[in-house]
Design a protein around this motif. Sequence first.
Motif, PDB file in Angstrom:
ATOM      1  N   ARG A 137       0.821  -1.212   0.000  1.00 24.47           N
ATOM      2  CA  ARG A 137       0.000   0.000   0.000  1.00 24.47           C
ATOM      3  C   ARG A 137       0.854   1.261   0.000  1.00 24.47           C
ATOM      4  O   ARG A 137       0.376   2.346  -0.353  1.00 24.47           O
ATOM      5  CB  ARG A 137      -0.924  -0.008   1.220  1.00 24.47           C
ATOM      6  CG  ARG A 137      -2.038  -1.009   1.044  1.00 24.47           C
ATOM      7  CD  ARG A 137      -3.057  -0.940   2.169  1.00 24.47           C
ATOM      8  NE  ARG A 137      -3.863  -2.147   2.173  1.00 24.47           N
ATOM      9  CZ  ARG A 137      -4.861  -2.357   1.329  1.00 24.47           C
ATOM     10  NH1 ARG A 137      -5.191  -1.443   0.450  1.00 24.47           N
ATOM     11  NH2 ARG A 137      -5.532  -3.488   1.359  1.00 24.47           N
ATOM     12  N   ASN A 138       2.113   1.124   0.366  1.00 22.35           N
ATOM     13  CA  ASN A 138       3.012   2.289   0.346  1.00 22.35           C
ATOM     14  C   ASN A 138       3.541   2.569  -1.068  1.00 22.35           C
ATOM     15  O   ASN A 138       4.272   3.536  -1.279  1.00 22.35           O
ATOM     16  CB  ASN A 138       4.195   2.063   1.289  1.00 22.35           C
ATOM     17  CG  ASN A 138       4.921   0.766   0.994  1.00 22.35           C
ATOM     18  OD1 ASN A 138       4.281  -0.229   0.600  1.00 22.35           O
ATOM     19  ND2 ASN A 138       6.225   0.749   1.147  1.00 22.35           N
ATOM     20  N   VAL A 139       3.195   1.694  -2.029  1.00 19.10           N
ATOM     21  CA  VAL A 139       3.575   1.951  -3.420  1.00 19.10           C
ATOM     22  C   VAL A 139       2.400   2.664  -4.097  1.00 19.10           C
ATOM     23  O   VAL A 139       1.353   2.061  -4.337  1.00 19.10           O
ATOM     24  CB  VAL A 139       3.899   0.631  -4.166  1.00 19.10           C
ATOM     25  CG1 VAL A 139       4.245   0.923  -5.628  1.00 19.10           C
ATOM     26  CG2 VAL A 139       5.051  -0.100  -3.481  1.00 19.10           C
ATOM     27  N   GLY A 140       2.588   3.948  -4.365  1.00 18.36           N
ATOM     28  CA  GLY A 140       1.545   4.692  -5.071  1.00 18.36           C
ATOM     29  C   GLY A 140       1.566   4.310  -6.542  1.00 18.36           C
ATOM     30  O   GLY A 140       2.544   3.732  -7.033  1.00 18.36           O
ATOM     31  N   TYR A 141       0.478   4.624  -7.251  1.00 17.08           N
ATOM     32  CA  TYR A 141       0.458   4.301  -8.678  1.00 17.08           C
ATOM     33  C   TYR A 141      -0.104   5.474  -9.471  1.00 17.08           C
ATOM     34  O   TYR A 141      -1.144   6.044  -9.116  1.00 17.08           O
ATOM     35  CB  TYR A 141      -0.406   3.057  -8.955  1.00 17.08           C
ATOM     36  CG  TYR A 141      -0.430   2.711 -10.433  1.00 17.08           C
ATOM     37  CD1 TYR A 141       0.556   1.909 -10.983  1.00 17.08           C
ATOM     38  CD2 TYR A 141      -1.403   3.234 -11.282  1.00 17.08           C
ATOM     39  CE1 TYR A 141       0.573   1.623 -12.349  1.00 17.08           C
ATOM     40  CE2 TYR A 141      -1.394   2.960 -12.647  1.00 17.08           C
ATOM     41  CZ  TYR A 141      -0.411   2.153 -13.169  1.00 17.08           C
ATOM     42  OH  TYR A 141      -0.388   1.886 -14.513  1.00 17.08           O
ATOM     43  N   VAL A 142       0.599   5.837 -10.555  1.00 16.04           N
ATOM     44  CA  VAL A 142       0.062   6.858 -11.470  1.00 16.04           C
ATOM     45  C   VAL A 142       0.220   6.404 -12.910  1.00 16.04           C
ATOM     46  O   VAL A 142       1.115   5.622 -13.235  1.00 16.04           O
ATOM     47  CB  VAL A 142       0.763   8.236 -11.320  1.00 16.04           C
ATOM     48  CG1 VAL A 142       0.635   8.769  -9.905  1.00 16.04           C
ATOM     49  CG2 VAL A 142       2.218   8.172 -11.759  1.00 16.04           C
ATOM     50  N   ALA A 167      -3.978   9.739 -11.204  1.00 23.67           N
ATOM     51  CA  ALA A 167      -3.530   9.165  -9.930  1.00 23.67           C
ATOM     52  C   ALA A 167      -4.721   8.701  -9.099  1.00 23.67           C
ATOM     53  O   ALA A 167      -5.841   9.195  -9.259  1.00 23.67           O
ATOM     54  CB  ALA A 167      -2.733  10.203  -9.147  1.00 23.67           C
ATOM     55  N   PHE A 168      -4.472   7.733  -8.231  1.00 21.48           N
ATOM     56  CA  PHE A 168      -5.477   7.332  -7.248  1.00 21.48           C
ATOM     57  C   PHE A 168      -5.393   8.249  -6.028  1.00 21.48           C
ATOM     58  O   PHE A 168      -6.376   8.493  -5.350  1.00 21.48           O
ATOM     59  CB  PHE A 168      -5.269   5.874  -6.816  1.00 21.48           C
ATOM     60  CG  PHE A 168      -5.497   4.886  -7.932  1.00 21.48           C
ATOM     61  CD1 PHE A 168      -6.780   4.669  -8.424  1.00 21.48           C
ATOM     62  CD2 PHE A 168      -4.444   4.187  -8.503  1.00 21.48           C
ATOM     63  CE1 PHE A 168      -7.011   3.766  -9.458  1.00 21.48           C
ATOM     64  CE2 PHE A 168      -4.662   3.275  -9.533  1.00 21.48           C
ATOM     65  CZ  PHE A 168      -5.945   3.065 -10.013  1.00 21.48           C
ATOM     66  N   ASP A 169      -4.164   8.728  -5.748  1.00 21.04           N
ATOM     67  CA  ASP A 169      -3.922   9.571  -4.575  1.00 21.04           C
ATOM     68  C   ASP A 169      -3.241  10.858  -5.050  1.00 21.04           C
ATOM     69  O   ASP A 169      -2.199  10.796  -5.725  1.00 21.04           O
ATOM     70  CB  ASP A 169      -2.988   8.795  -3.613  1.00 21.04           C
ATOM     71  CG  ASP A 169      -2.722   9.551  -2.325  1.00 21.04           C
ATOM     72  OD1 ASP A 169      -2.770  10.805  -2.345  1.00 21.04           O
ATOM     73  OD2 ASP A 169      -2.447   8.892  -1.310  1.00 21.04           O
ATOM     74  N   PRO A 170      -3.817  12.039  -4.722  1.00 16.41           N
ATOM     75  CA  PRO A 170      -3.229  13.307  -5.206  1.00 16.41           C
ATOM     76  C   PRO A 170      -1.758  13.480  -4.812  1.00 16.41           C
ATOM     77  O   PRO A 170      -0.998  14.145  -5.519  1.00 16.41           O
ATOM     78  CB  PRO A 170      -4.095  14.381  -4.544  1.00 16.41           C
ATOM     79  CG  PRO A 170      -5.238  13.692  -3.900  1.00 16.41           C
ATOM     80  CD  PRO A 170      -5.019  12.224  -3.901  1.00 16.41           C
ATOM     81  N   LEU A 171      -1.331  12.867  -3.707  1.00 16.04           N
ATOM     82  CA  LEU A 171       0.072  13.002  -3.282  1.00 16.04           C
ATOM     83  C   LEU A 171       1.020  12.394  -4.322  1.00 16.04           C
ATOM     84  O   LEU A 171       2.139  12.872  -4.538  1.00 16.04           O
ATOM     85  CB  LEU A 171       0.297  12.284  -1.944  1.00 16.04           C
ATOM     86  CG  LEU A 171      -0.271  12.990  -0.720  1.00 16.04           C
ATOM     87  CD1 LEU A 171      -0.022  12.136   0.526  1.00 16.04           C
ATOM     88  CD2 LEU A 171       0.364  14.378  -0.558  1.00 16.04           C
ATOM     89  N   ASP A 172       0.561  11.325  -4.980  1.00 19.42           N
ATOM     90  CA  ASP A 172       1.390  10.695  -6.002  1.00 19.42           C
ATOM     91  C   ASP A 172       1.519  11.602  -7.222  1.00 19.42           C
ATOM     92  O   ASP A 172       2.593  11.695  -7.829  1.00 19.42           O
ATOM     93  CB  ASP A 172       0.799   9.336  -6.406  1.00 19.42           C
ATOM     94  CG  ASP A 172       0.779   8.371  -5.223  1.00 19.42           C
ATOM     95  OD1 ASP A 172       1.686   8.475  -4.377  1.00 19.42           O
ATOM     96  OD2 ASP A 172      -0.147   7.545  -5.146  1.00 19.42           O
TER      97      ASP A 172
END
Length: 425
Positions: A137-142, A167-172
């Motif tokens: 889960r600590n691997v973000g994906y874009v 992105a799934f998460d804006p931080l990525d």
Amino acid sequence: MRVAVFGAGYVGLVTGACFADLGHEVVVRDVDERKIDALRRGEVPIHEPGLDEVIARAGDRLRFTTEVEEAIADAEVVYIAVGTPSTYSGDADLSAVWTVVDELPRIERRIVLAMKSTVPVGTGRVIRDRLDARGLRNVGYVSNPEFTAEGTAVRDFMQPDRIVVGAFDPLDADAIAELHARIDAPFLRCDVASAEMIKLAANAALVTRISFINEIANVCEATGADVQVVAEGIGLDRRIGPAFLRAGIGFGGSCFPKDSLALKQLAANSGYHFQLLNAVIEVNELQKRRVVGKLERMLGSLRGATIALLGLAFKPGTDDMREAPSLVLAGRLLAEGAHVRAWDPVADGSRYLEGVEIAPTALAALEGADAAVVVTEWPEIAELDWGEVAKRMARPVVVDGRNLLDPAAMRAAGFEYEGIGRAAE
Ligand SMILES: NC(=O)c1ccc[n+]([C@@H]2O[C@H](COP(=O)([O-])OP(=O)(O)OC[C@H]3O[C@@H](n4cnc5c(N)ncnc54)[C@H](O)[C@@H]3O)[C@@H](O)[C@H]2O)c1
């Protein structure tokens, strides 16, 4: 930032080199040991204008490895730039992508996995689920699709029309924005599926324009209009614009054919018949074959005739021959019983063309030939001394598959000349 790039091909190498040029620390990983060895020796395995200089300038900021661990060791962003060729069904072959995803080691810090390879819409969702299932889960994906074109890839990378990040998460997406901070271009943030579709739809729009102008060219031929003038006339309309309105023998290369097929297939797999894209692909297939008809009209039977193919790469500025129109043309001409000679300033035809004589120079290809076909619009072909060529050929016949040459000048030099969609006189 510290970046790993998986895949040292046309996209991965340009991506890695340009990120290093922007000041990032980059490790490029490939499974092809010979490629990595060559890169470590300072040899660039592909022809891409300006790339050698960027790689040389990068110095220690750009390293090459075959080892996953070495590439990932300190990386904050891990790019996937492996090949996604067509399978027999027309779907994209994602096996290399899955290998990279499954090879990712367990990492405690947060990293972003960024997809540069062109993949079907929905791939990111499946990758996200696969990562989650492994507890990563600590691997973000874009999805950060690539829009560079071979031959101008370095410039396209440094001065893109836009950067798209789904992105799934804006931080990525923030991490990718930081990576591109020194590039001045619109930065489009969106969801992953839309980013994946933007890439496929952009290529579909471009090939649609190509098949459109090629069909206009074919109607011009039948009616006496000249497609070059017509293209100029419609391109001046601001709603249409002048790009991608060059009639010719059709599109090829490692992206357009496979990406249009992949989108057609993606639609079909989802229950939708993409009628327009089907037609675009069919028009392109027929366009490559029309050259053979032109040669037959000018020479009669092609059995025993010597035909010189000028240009083998799918476009100028690259040595890439994947899905090049030259391959289809050579195959058709050989099947008609012609003797085929070919020349290209950089592409190595011997790797792809069986039964074709590869000439060391354009003149050697043309010497004693019954006809020449301009297949790739290399400037070297336009710069030939065509008056001299007319004397060297057995019959001064030219089919200009790229409308590269001036019809009036060619006819004045004694050629029987035919372009694509050009007025007969
Ligand atoms: N070529 C282009 O101009 C272009 C433009 C936009 C997008 N794309 C897309 O980018 C992707 C790459 O295209 P390309 O033309 O660079 O392909 P390529 O075939 O030139 O390069 C792919 C590289 O990936 C390597 N590879 C395979 N498995 C690997 C693994 N597990 N780890 C590391 N490396 C691995 C291969 O050895 C090869 O060197 C494709 O999806 C393509 O559709 C290409």
